[in-house]
Motif scaffolding. Structure first.
Motif, short mmCIF file in Angstrom:
data_model
loop_
_atom_site.label_atom_id
_atom_site.label_comp_id
_atom_site.label_asym_id
_atom_site.label_seq_id
_atom_site.Cartn_x
_atom_site.Cartn_y
_atom_site.Cartn_z
N HIS A 185 0.81 -1.22 0.00
CA HIS A 185 0.00 0.00 0.00
C HIS A 185 0.84 1.27 0.00
O HIS A 185 0.30 2.36 -0.14
N VAL A 186 2.15 1.12 0.17
CA VAL A 186 3.05 2.27 0.22
C VAL A 186 4.08 2.13 -0.89
O VAL A 186 4.71 1.08 -1.05
N SER A 187 4.26 3.20 -1.66
CA SER A 187 5.16 3.12 -2.82
C SER A 187 6.63 3.22 -2.43
O SER A 187 7.50 2.66 -3.11
N ARG A 188 6.93 3.91 -1.32
CA ARG A 188 8.33 4.09 -0.93
C ARG A 188 8.42 4.23 0.59
O ARG A 188 7.66 4.96 1.21
N PHE A 189 9.40 3.52 1.16
CA PHE A 189 9.70 3.64 2.58
C PHE A 189 11.07 4.29 2.76
O PHE A 189 12.05 3.87 2.14
N LEU A 190 11.12 5.31 3.60
CA LEU A 190 12.39 5.90 3.98
C LEU A 190 12.55 5.74 5.49
O LEU A 190 11.60 5.97 6.24
N VAL A 191 13.75 5.33 5.93
CA VAL A 191 13.90 4.97 7.34
C VAL A 191 15.15 5.57 7.97
O VAL A 191 16.15 5.85 7.30
N HIS A 192 15.07 5.73 9.27
CA HIS A 192 16.18 6.15 10.11
C HIS A 192 17.24 5.04 10.14
O HIS A 192 16.95 3.87 9.91
N GLY A 193 18.46 5.39 10.47
CA GLY A 193 19.56 4.44 10.47
C GLY A 193 19.35 3.25 11.38
O GLY A 193 19.74 2.12 11.04
N ALA A 194 18.76 3.46 12.55
CA ALA A 194 18.53 2.34 13.47
C ALA A 194 17.61 1.30 12.87
O ALA A 194 17.82 0.09 13.02
N ILE A 195 16.60 1.77 12.16
CA ILE A 195 15.66 0.85 11.50
C ILE A 195 16.32 0.21 10.28
O ILE A 195 16.12 -0.97 10.00
N PHE A 196 17.14 0.98 9.58
CA PHE A 196 17.84 0.44 8.41
C PHE A 196 18.76 -0.71 8.80
O PHE A 196 18.82 -1.74 8.12
N ASN A 223 11.98 13.18 -2.39
CA ASN A 223 11.74 11.77 -2.10
C ASN A 223 10.76 11.57 -0.95
O ASN A 223 10.15 10.51 -0.82
N TYR A 224 10.63 12.59 -0.09
CA TYR A 224 9.74 12.45 1.06
C TYR A 224 8.26 12.45 0.64
O TYR A 224 7.43 11.82 1.29
N LYS A 225 7.96 13.15 -0.42
CA LYS A 225 6.57 13.32 -0.83
C LYS A 225 5.94 11.98 -1.21
O LYS A 225 6.48 11.23 -2.03
N GLY A 226 4.82 11.66 -0.60
CA GLY A 226 4.11 10.43 -0.92
C GLY A 226 4.73 9.19 -0.30
O GLY A 226 4.22 8.09 -0.50
N SER A 227 5.84 9.35 0.44
CA SER A 227 6.51 8.21 1.06
C SER A 227 6.06 8.05 2.51
O SER A 227 5.45 8.95 3.09
N LEU A 228 6.38 6.91 3.09
CA LEU A 228 6.20 6.72 4.52
C LEU A 228 7.58 6.74 5.16
O LEU A 228 8.44 5.92 4.82
N ILE A 229 7.78 7.68 6.06
CA ILE A 229 9.05 7.82 6.78
C ILE A 229 8.87 7.16 8.15
O ILE A 229 7.91 7.45 8.86
N ILE A 230 9.78 6.24 8.50
CA ILE A 230 9.68 5.54 9.77
C ILE A 230 10.92 5.85 10.60
O ILE A 230 12.05 5.70 10.13
#
Length: 331
Positions: A185-196, A223-230
């Motif tokens: 359901h999400v086209s792109r995930f961007l994550v913090h280093g700890a999660i990466f 890249n943030y637009k339309g993405s889910l940032i965790i």
């Protein structure tokens, strides 16, 4: 068979500790969260799936042995086995049997199958040691599919308002649950280093998670637009968040079940999704074990123990060092 000491839950016959909070020669570990798996033990025993996470958290040089779920090992004549707890990848209940008596230490557990952590399996026993993180009747989880639908709707609203969507979730356990269940359901995930870092360990060990992008100072803002940032809870109030302006901040935590917690936490949205059993889950599990005695640890211990006592089941609250990490990180 098991006693509660100043170092942890101890089995004298087998000469081992379960999730000790002080260094011991042999530690049997329920899962890789740092309030249950601590540095400094001489040898660790856990599930095979927990081994890479223990090495991630405690160092590659630790002495650790992994068992499959249901596989038995004998420690000085005591039978020990691990059984799915559903809390996170690799999490387990520890079953200990000696001279016809069986005790089960649950560690942390949840009864809803999240698709990635393994389905919880209640174990018959004489004595059951249960957590009580959410051991109040007010805690009643909605099905996770409903929560994930709420998250998707929140993301759509943010996009229409020109805001980036930032979700706070614990880096080991909760983040993988979100990635697994939202990947279609999400086209792109961007994550913090700890999660990466945790994500890389998951991929290296064959877990079916979607691709993610590590957020760096060079990550283009588009890249943030339309993405889910965790991000992990530790990043929520840090300068690291400023790069996402304008953004909406959501927190995934069972504590969000209580109205007003999101407002007091200064977040825009609260999603009550927890990796612990709710009140009904705790009671159902205790009944399914058939245990004759219950020990209640970390959480609302007095409430749950008193309720069990009033309903004719011998129960006793026990003070432990578990839960502190999760309380601090709002998971």
């Amino acid at each position: 068979m098991l006693t509660f000491t100043d170092k942890g839950i101890y089995c004298a016959a087998g000469d081992f500790y379960i999730d000790p909070w002080k260094p011991v020669p042999r530690a049997v570990i329920t899962h890789a969260h740092s309030d249950h798996a601590r540095w400094g033990n001489q040898h660790y025993l856990c599930t095979k799936d927990s081994v890479p996470f223990l090495r991630l958290r405690l160092g590659k040089e630790i002495s650790v042995q992994g068992l499959a779920y249901g596989e038995e090992i004998y420690l000085n004549g005591v039978t020990v086995s691990f059984h799915p707890a559903g809390h996170m990848i690799g999490s387990a209940q520890v079953k200990v049997t000696y001279k016809g008596q069986t005790w089960v230490a649950s560690g942390d557990y949840k009864v809803e199958n999240d698709g990635i952590s393994g389905a919880f399996e209640p174990q018959k026993c004489h004595v059951f040691i249960t957590e009580s993180t959410f051991g109040l009747p007010i805690y009643h989880w909605k099905p996770q599919a409903s929560i994930f639908s709420d998250i998707r709707n929140w993301m759509n609203e943010n996009e229409q308002a020109g805001k980036n969507s930032v979700l706070v979730a614990y880096s080991l356990g909760k983040a993988q649950r979100l990635l697994y269940n939202l990947q279609h359901h999400v086209s792109r995930f961007l994550v913090h280093g700890a999660i990466f870092n945790a994500h890389e360990v998951c991929l290296q060990n064959g877990w079916p998670l979607p691709p993610v992008e590590l957020i760096t100072p060079e990550t283009p803002k588009e890249n943030y637009k339309g993405s889910l940032i965790i991000a992990p809870p530790s990043a929520a109030d840090s300068a690291w968040m400023k790069r996402f302006n304008p953004y909406s901040l959501g927190v995934c935590s069972g504590w969000m079940q209580v109205r007003g917690n999101a407002r007091r936490s200064n977040v825009d949205a609260g999603f009550p999704i927890s990796d612990h059993a709710d009140w009904r889950g705790l009671l159902d599990t205790i009944k399914q074990t058939g245990a004759e005695k219950i020990f209640v640890t970390h959480g609302f211990t007095s409430v749950l123990a008193r309720y069990l006592q009033e309903n004719g089941l011998p129960a006793e609250e026990v003070k432990t060092a578990y839960g502190s990490e999760e309380e601090e990180t709002t998971t």
